[in-house]
Motif scaffolding. Sequence first.
Motif, PDB file in Angstrom:
ATOM      1  N   VAL A  49       0.838  -1.197   0.000  1.00 33.78           N
ATOM      2  CA  VAL A  49       0.000   0.000   0.000  1.00 33.78           C
ATOM      3  C   VAL A  49       0.876   1.252   0.000  1.00 33.78           C
ATOM      4  O   VAL A  49       0.566   2.238  -0.671  1.00 33.78           O
ATOM      5  CB  VAL A  49      -0.939  -0.002   1.219  1.00 33.78           C
ATOM      6  N   GLY A  50       1.992   1.208   0.730  1.00 35.78           N
ATOM      7  CA  GLY A  50       2.907   2.340   0.761  1.00 35.78           C
ATOM      8  C   GLY A  50       3.494   2.651  -0.607  1.00 35.78           C
ATOM      9  O   GLY A  50       3.629   3.824  -0.982  1.00 35.78           O
ATOM     10  N   GLN A  51       3.839   1.605  -1.361  1.00 36.95           N
ATOM     11  CA  GLN A  51       4.375   1.818  -2.706  1.00 36.95           C
ATOM     12  C   GLN A  51       3.326   2.456  -3.620  1.00 36.95           C
ATOM     13  O   GLN A  51       3.640   3.344  -4.407  1.00 36.95           O
ATOM     14  CB  GLN A  51       4.847   0.490  -3.292  1.00 36.95           C
ATOM     15  N   VAL A  52       2.090   1.984  -3.510  1.00 36.78           N
ATOM     16  CA  VAL A  52       1.024   2.544  -4.337  1.00 36.78           C
ATOM     17  C   VAL A  52       0.789   4.009  -3.986  1.00 36.78           C
ATOM     18  O   VAL A  52       0.661   4.871  -4.867  1.00 36.78           O
ATOM     19  CB  VAL A  52      -0.279   1.725  -4.169  1.00 36.78           C
ATOM     20  N   LEU A  53       0.728   4.314  -2.691  1.00 38.83           N
ATOM     21  CA  LEU A  53       0.512   5.699  -2.276  1.00 38.83           C
ATOM     22  C   LEU A  53       1.651   6.600  -2.735  1.00 38.83           C
ATOM     23  O   LEU A  53       1.422   7.747  -3.128  1.00 38.83           O
ATOM     24  CB  LEU A  53       0.358   5.766  -0.756  1.00 38.83           C
ATOM     25  N   ALA A  65       5.599   3.008 -10.738  1.00 32.68           N
ATOM     26  CA  ALA A  65       4.710   3.973 -11.390  1.00 32.68           C
ATOM     27  C   ALA A  65       4.124   3.400 -12.674  1.00 32.68           C
ATOM     28  O   ALA A  65       2.934   3.606 -12.978  1.00 32.68           O
ATOM     29  CB  ALA A  65       5.460   5.272 -11.679  1.00 32.68           C
ATOM     30  N   PHE A  66       4.932   2.677 -13.428  1.00 30.69           N
ATOM     31  CA  PHE A  66       4.429   2.072 -14.667  1.00 30.69           C
ATOM     32  C   PHE A  66       3.336   1.051 -14.366  1.00 30.69           C
ATOM     33  O   PHE A  66       2.295   1.018 -15.036  1.00 30.69           O
ATOM     34  CB  PHE A  66       5.580   1.402 -15.427  1.00 30.69           C
ATOM     35  N   GLU A  69       0.201   3.303 -12.700  1.00 33.20           N
ATOM     36  CA  GLU A  69      -0.420   4.343 -13.516  1.00 33.20           C
ATOM     37  C   GLU A  69      -0.782   3.882 -14.919  1.00 33.20           C
ATOM     38  O   GLU A  69      -1.735   4.406 -15.516  1.00 33.20           O
ATOM     39  CB  GLU A  69       0.511   5.557 -13.606  1.00 33.20           C
ATOM     40  N   THR A  70      -0.065   2.915 -15.458  1.00 29.31           N
ATOM     41  CA  THR A  70      -0.316   2.476 -16.836  1.00 29.31           C
ATOM     42  C   THR A  70      -1.116   1.186 -16.900  1.00 29.31           C
ATOM     43  O   THR A  70      -2.030   1.064 -17.727  1.00 29.31           O
ATOM     44  CB  THR A  70       1.018   2.297 -17.592  1.00 29.31           C
ATOM     45  N   LEU A  71      -0.799   0.240 -16.019  1.00 27.20           N
ATOM     46  CA  LEU A  71      -1.408  -1.079 -16.131  1.00 27.20           C
ATOM     47  C   LEU A  71      -2.658  -1.259 -15.269  1.00 27.20           C
ATOM     48  O   LEU A  71      -3.624  -1.880 -15.718  1.00 27.20           O
ATOM     49  CB  LEU A  71      -0.389  -2.157 -15.767  1.00 27.20           C
ATOM     50  N   ARG A  72      -2.649  -0.734 -14.051  1.00 27.83           N
ATOM     51  CA  ARG A  72      -3.715  -1.077 -13.106  1.00 27.83           C
ATOM     52  C   ARG A  72      -4.728   0.032 -12.850  1.00 27.83           C
ATOM     53  O   ARG A  72      -5.934  -0.225 -12.828  1.00 27.83           O
ATOM     54  CB  ARG A  72      -3.096  -1.532 -11.772  1.00 27.83           C
ATOM     55  N   LEU A  73      -4.264   1.245 -12.614  1.00 29.58           N
ATOM     56  CA  LEU A  73      -5.179   2.312 -12.213  1.00 29.58           C
ATOM     57  C   LEU A  73      -6.229   2.638 -13.286  1.00 29.58           C
ATOM     58  O   LEU A  73      -7.414   2.778 -12.950  1.00 29.58           O
ATOM     59  CB  LEU A  73      -4.387   3.567 -11.838  1.00 29.58           C
ATOM     60  N   PRO A  74      -5.863   2.755 -14.573  1.00 27.09           N
ATOM     61  CA  PRO A  74      -6.911   3.038 -15.565  1.00 27.09           C
ATOM     62  C   PRO A  74      -7.974   1.945 -15.617  1.00 27.09           C
ATOM     63  O   PRO A  74      -9.166   2.239 -15.785  1.00 27.09           O
ATOM     64  CB  PRO A  74      -6.134   3.119 -16.887  1.00 27.09           C
ATOM     65  N   ARG A  75      -7.556   0.708 -15.459  1.00 33.58           N
ATOM     66  CA  ARG A  75      -8.518  -0.391 -15.518  1.00 33.58           C
ATOM     67  C   ARG A  75      -9.493  -0.330 -14.356  1.00 33.58           C
ATOM     68  O   ARG A  75     -10.708  -0.447 -14.549  1.00 33.58           O
ATOM     69  CB  ARG A  75      -7.760  -1.729 -15.515  1.00 33.58           C
ATOM     70  N   VAL A  76      -8.997  -0.140 -13.155  1.00 34.30           N
ATOM     71  CA  VAL A  76      -9.883  -0.148 -11.995  1.00 34.30           C
ATOM     72  C   VAL A  76     -10.759   1.104 -11.969  1.00 34.30           C
ATOM     73  O   VAL A  76     -11.924   1.053 -11.569  1.00 34.30           O
ATOM     74  CB  VAL A  76      -9.078  -0.317 -10.695  1.00 34.30           C
ATOM     75  N   LEU A  77     -10.242   2.241 -12.413  1.00 34.99           N
ATOM     76  CA  LEU A  77     -11.063   3.451 -12.482  1.00 34.99           C
ATOM     77  C   LEU A  77     -12.162   3.310 -13.533  1.00 34.99           C
ATOM     78  O   LEU A  77     -13.298   3.755 -13.322  1.00 34.99           O
ATOM     79  CB  LEU A  77     -10.199   4.669 -12.794  1.00 34.99           C
ATOM     80  N   THR A  78     -11.836   2.685 -14.663  1.00 33.52           N
ATOM     81  CA  THR A  78     -12.869   2.429 -15.668  1.00 33.52           C
ATOM     82  C   THR A  78     -13.965   1.548 -15.092  1.00 33.52           C
ATOM     83  O   THR A  78     -15.162   1.785 -15.314  1.00 33.52           O
ATOM     84  CB  THR A  78     -12.259   1.767 -16.920  1.00 33.52           C
ATOM     85  N   ALA A  79     -13.573   0.526 -14.335  1.00 32.17           N
ATOM     86  CA  ALA A  79     -14.560  -0.362 -13.713  1.00 32.17           C
ATOM     87  C   ALA A  79     -15.475   0.418 -12.772  1.00 32.17           C
ATOM     88  O   ALA A  79     -16.701   0.260 -12.809  1.00 32.17           O
ATOM     89  CB  ALA A  79     -13.843  -1.481 -12.951  1.00 32.17           C
ATOM     90  N   VAL A  80     -14.903   1.255 -11.930  1.00 25.47           N
ATOM     91  CA  VAL A  80     -15.689   2.011 -10.952  1.00 25.47           C
ATOM     92  C   VAL A  80     -16.641   2.978 -11.648  1.00 25.47           C
ATOM     93  O   VAL A  80     -17.835   3.063 -11.317  1.00 25.47           O
ATOM     94  CB  VAL A  80     -14.753   2.761  -9.990  1.00 25.47           C
TER      95      VAL A  80
END
Length: 342
Positions: A49-53, A65-66, A69-80
Amino acid sequence: MSAIVLRAAGGRVSLRLHRRPFLVGAALALLTFATVVLALTTGDFPLSVGQVLAVLVGRGDPGDAFIVETLRLPRVLTAVLVGAAFGVAGAIFQSITRNPLGSPDVIGFTAGSASGALLVILTTSGGAVAIALGSVAGGVVTAAVVYLLAFRGGVQGYRLVLVGIGIGYALYSLNDYLITRATREDALEASHWLVGSLNGRGWEHVWPVAAALAVLLPLALLLSRSMQLLELGDDAASALGVGVQRARLALAALAVALTAVGTASTGPVLFVALASPQIARRLTRAAVPGLGTSALTGATLMAAGDFAAQRLLDQDLPVGVVTGLVGGVFLAWLLTQEWRTR
């Protein structure tokens, strides 16, 4: 129902919140946040969690960051975001039709969006933007056809549902026909899109949905009082000063737009719009599905479904497989409950 009243300094501005929906909404928001954190920290390259924050505040390692920001965050934000859009669309349709089956994936609007996207995929070489525009156009055209066919001196909820179901099945047949006439490569791409998937989603999928929600959700909230009064019946709503047909048309247009935008981003992910308002209504014990709790329930279902597809089943399955399985069971239960109350 007990309420929480929030007042600004001086007491000139106040906000009244019903206690149980507020607490349910807070719990759903926390559950959605927990799911997002799990999605960001787990995978082939686990992160703390610390690394993500650290990445989110701009101080993380370039490799971390890759991943985030590139692989995981766009996918989960699109889902939400898409889950929230489907949840609100389902709540609106179920209110204006006064029917728990009044969902865009039941009454044909999702199928129409899929048909528009399929026509682009199978007949042109258009990319993601063209597919999204085709999906939106298909949903809008289908909604117009259903609304006009259901109009007889006004639109009644049961007619909208029945006409929509008929048009939806016709469109499903059209989609199957289009796939059988396509090349093998195009048919595989189209079949994968029709399941509903978050695979490969990037920021170009996040921003259109976020922008659409920023415009459409406030409009839906402005019309929420009319939506609640429509639940009382057309005569009662009219007596209380609601322009019934105008309100129903405006709400339907908003719900179609939300459905089309969500489908354009992920494909036709089934049952989220159907299940979210009903789950929210039962959690809050309200007479009608609330827009806020329906949006949060949809976001939770979509994010949790994608997490299960990626992590729990040990395969990178399309999220539509999970929501279809869970939604089918929920639909059978919902129909059983409806029959028992009649």
